[in-house]
Design a protein around this motif. Sequence first.
Motif, PDB file in Angstrom:
ATOM      1  N   LEU A 289       0.880  -1.212  -0.089  1.00 40.45           N
ATOM      2  CA  LEU A 289      -0.012   0.237   0.021  1.00 40.45           C
ATOM      3  C   LEU A 289       1.102   1.194  -0.039  1.00 40.45           C
ATOM      4  CD1 LEU A 289      -2.678  -0.967   2.448  1.00 40.45           C
ATOM      5  CD2 LEU A 289      -3.171  -0.235   0.204  1.00 40.45           C
ATOM      6  N   LYS A 290       1.921   1.265   0.674  1.00 39.96           N
ATOM      7  CA  LYS A 290       2.732   2.372   0.821  1.00 39.96           C
ATOM      8  C   LYS A 290       3.576   2.580  -0.379  1.00 39.96           C
ATOM      9  CE  LYS A 290       2.777   2.536   6.006  1.00 39.96           C
ATOM     10  NZ  LYS A 290       3.304   1.759   7.114  1.00 39.96           N
ATOM     11  N   SER A 291       4.184   1.392  -0.813  1.00 44.86           N
ATOM     12  CA  SER A 291       5.171   1.710  -1.768  1.00 44.86           C
ATOM     13  C   SER A 291       4.531   1.490  -3.278  1.00 44.86           C
ATOM     14  CB  SER A 291       6.261   0.551  -1.757  1.00 44.86           C
ATOM     15  OG  SER A 291       5.384  -0.811  -1.839  1.00 44.86           O
ATOM     16  N   TYR A 292       3.361   1.205  -3.319  1.00 44.57           N
ATOM     17  CA  TYR A 292       2.640   1.104  -4.662  1.00 44.57           C
ATOM     18  C   TYR A 292       1.295   2.042  -5.037  1.00 44.57           C
ATOM     19  CZ  TYR A 292       0.552  -0.245  -8.949  1.00 44.57           C
ATOM     20  OH  TYR A 292      -0.222  -0.080 -10.351  1.00 44.57           O
TER      21      TYR A 292
ATOM     22  N   THR B 223      -8.760   5.545  -4.481  1.00 45.27           N
ATOM     23  CA  THR B 223      -8.459   4.073  -4.791  1.00 45.27           C
ATOM     24  C   THR B 223      -7.444   3.489  -3.693  1.00 45.27           C
ATOM     25  OG1 THR B 223      -8.712   4.507  -7.061  1.00 45.27           O
ATOM     26  CG2 THR B 223      -7.634   2.499  -6.539  1.00 45.27           C
ATOM     27  N   SER B 224      -6.610   4.555  -3.242  1.00 45.39           N
ATOM     28  CA  SER B 224      -5.641   3.678  -2.375  1.00 45.39           C
ATOM     29  C   SER B 224      -6.317   3.546  -0.824  1.00 45.39           C
ATOM     30  CB  SER B 224      -4.501   4.644  -2.223  1.00 45.39           C
ATOM     31  OG  SER B 224      -3.819   4.453  -1.324  1.00 45.39           O
ATOM     32  N   LEU B 225      -7.015   4.691  -0.478  1.00 48.31           N
ATOM     33  CA  LEU B 225      -7.988   4.395   0.612  1.00 48.31           C
ATOM     34  C   LEU B 225      -8.847   3.360   0.448  1.00 48.31           C
ATOM     35  CD1 LEU B 225      -8.520   5.888   3.401  1.00 48.31           C
ATOM     36  CD2 LEU B 225     -10.245   7.221   2.171  1.00 48.31           C
ATOM     37  N   GLY B 226      -9.619   3.072  -0.469  1.00 45.54           N
ATOM     38  CA  GLY B 226     -10.491   2.210  -0.688  1.00 45.54           C
ATOM     39  C   GLY B 226      -9.792   0.857  -0.540  1.00 45.54           C
ATOM     40  N   TYR B 227      -8.711   0.420  -1.102  1.00 41.20           N
ATOM     41  CA  TYR B 227      -7.563  -0.957  -0.983  1.00 41.20           C
ATOM     42  C   TYR B 227      -7.547  -0.775   0.610  1.00 41.20           C
ATOM     43  CZ  TYR B 227      -6.723  -1.043  -5.978  1.00 41.20           C
ATOM     44  OH  TYR B 227      -6.908  -1.270  -7.284  1.00 41.20           O
ATOM     45  N   HIS B 228      -6.906  -0.074   1.336  1.00 36.92           N
ATOM     46  CA  HIS B 228      -6.660   0.211   2.760  1.00 36.92           C
ATOM     47  C   HIS B 228      -8.067  -0.339   3.425  1.00 36.92           C
ATOM     48  CE1 HIS B 228      -6.213   1.671   6.924  1.00 36.92           C
ATOM     49  NE2 HIS B 228      -4.742   1.346   6.528  1.00 36.92           N
ATOM     50  N   ARG B 229      -9.227   0.113   3.270  1.00 38.11           N
ATOM     51  CA  ARG B 229     -10.414  -0.366   4.079  1.00 38.11           C
ATOM     52  C   ARG B 229     -10.778  -1.581   3.674  1.00 38.11           C
ATOM     53  NH1 ARG B 229     -13.789   5.351   2.726  1.00 38.11           N
ATOM     54  NH2 ARG B 229     -12.664   6.526   4.478  1.00 38.11           N
ATOM     55  N   VAL B 230     -10.671  -2.144   2.463  1.00 37.77           N
ATOM     56  CA  VAL B 230     -10.915  -3.479   1.927  1.00 37.77           C
ATOM     57  C   VAL B 230      -9.802  -4.417   2.650  1.00 37.77           C
ATOM     58  CG1 VAL B 230     -10.876  -5.045   0.152  1.00 37.77           C
ATOM     59  CG2 VAL B 230     -12.236  -3.053  -0.079  1.00 37.77           C
TER      60      VAL B 230
ATOM     61  N   LEU C 271     -11.765  -8.399  -4.144  1.00 34.75           N
ATOM     62  CA  LEU C 271     -10.568  -9.196  -4.675  1.00 34.75           C
ATOM     63  C   LEU C 271      -9.648  -8.288  -5.558  1.00 34.75           C
ATOM     64  CD1 LEU C 271     -12.687 -11.885  -6.230  1.00 34.75           C
ATOM     65  CD2 LEU C 271     -11.293 -11.981  -4.154  1.00 34.75           C
ATOM     66  N   THR C 272      -9.991  -6.958  -6.100  1.00 30.54           N
ATOM     67  CA  THR C 272      -9.164  -6.391  -6.741  1.00 30.54           C
ATOM     68  C   THR C 272      -7.627  -5.853  -6.147  1.00 30.54           C
ATOM     69  OG1 THR C 272     -10.738  -5.286  -8.106  1.00 30.54           O
ATOM     70  CG2 THR C 272      -8.714  -4.159  -7.849  1.00 30.54           C
ATOM     71  N   PRO C 273      -7.678  -5.440  -4.802  1.00 33.21           N
ATOM     72  CA  PRO C 273      -6.290  -5.326  -4.161  1.00 33.21           C
ATOM     73  C   PRO C 273      -5.732  -6.397  -3.996  1.00 33.21           C
ATOM     74  CG  PRO C 273      -8.000  -4.818  -2.878  1.00 33.21           C
ATOM     75  CD  PRO C 273      -8.753  -4.871  -3.995  1.00 33.21           C
TER      76      PRO C 273
END
Length: 157
Positions: free
Chosen positions: A9-12, A21-28, A71-73
């Motif tokens: 999450l931090k590096s990519y 999008t990054s926040l959504g990935y983090h939450r998921v 499933l995306t992240p």
Amino acid sequence: MQEYFESWLKSYAQLNCKYSTSLGYHRVLHRYVYPQFGDQAFAQVTRQDAKNFIGHLAEQGLSKGTILNILTPIKEGYTHALIEESDADLTYNPFLQMGRWIKVKKDRRPPINPYTPKAVALFLATLKEYFPQWYVFYFCMVRSGLRLGEMLGLCWD
């Protein structure tokens, strides 16, 4: 797994994706993935584990779109791990092409409860007696099946 995804999450994700999008990935990841797979190593997760995870999400009543978003992240993280990491134990991405395994049984649409002919007749009779200026409008609506926006779009002479 959790350690790698936090690093990913931090590096990519935070550098290459939009903030939302990054926040959504983090939450998921925190809500769904870590409770299920957080302490497992990447190479320990099998395709069957991925199918079981999808089944677990479907049992919670989540829609197919929501499950795909969850499933995306995971897929992205695994793909980056396969490409960039030199972990010899990781040989494939168990979450690739899992869309076909998502079967949502519940019809999420609200049921349609149309008026009975008797209720329509009573409604139109009440309009004709008490609100005659609206009778023709609603009569046309009931008989034609037009929605309100379509009725309002008609040209009345």
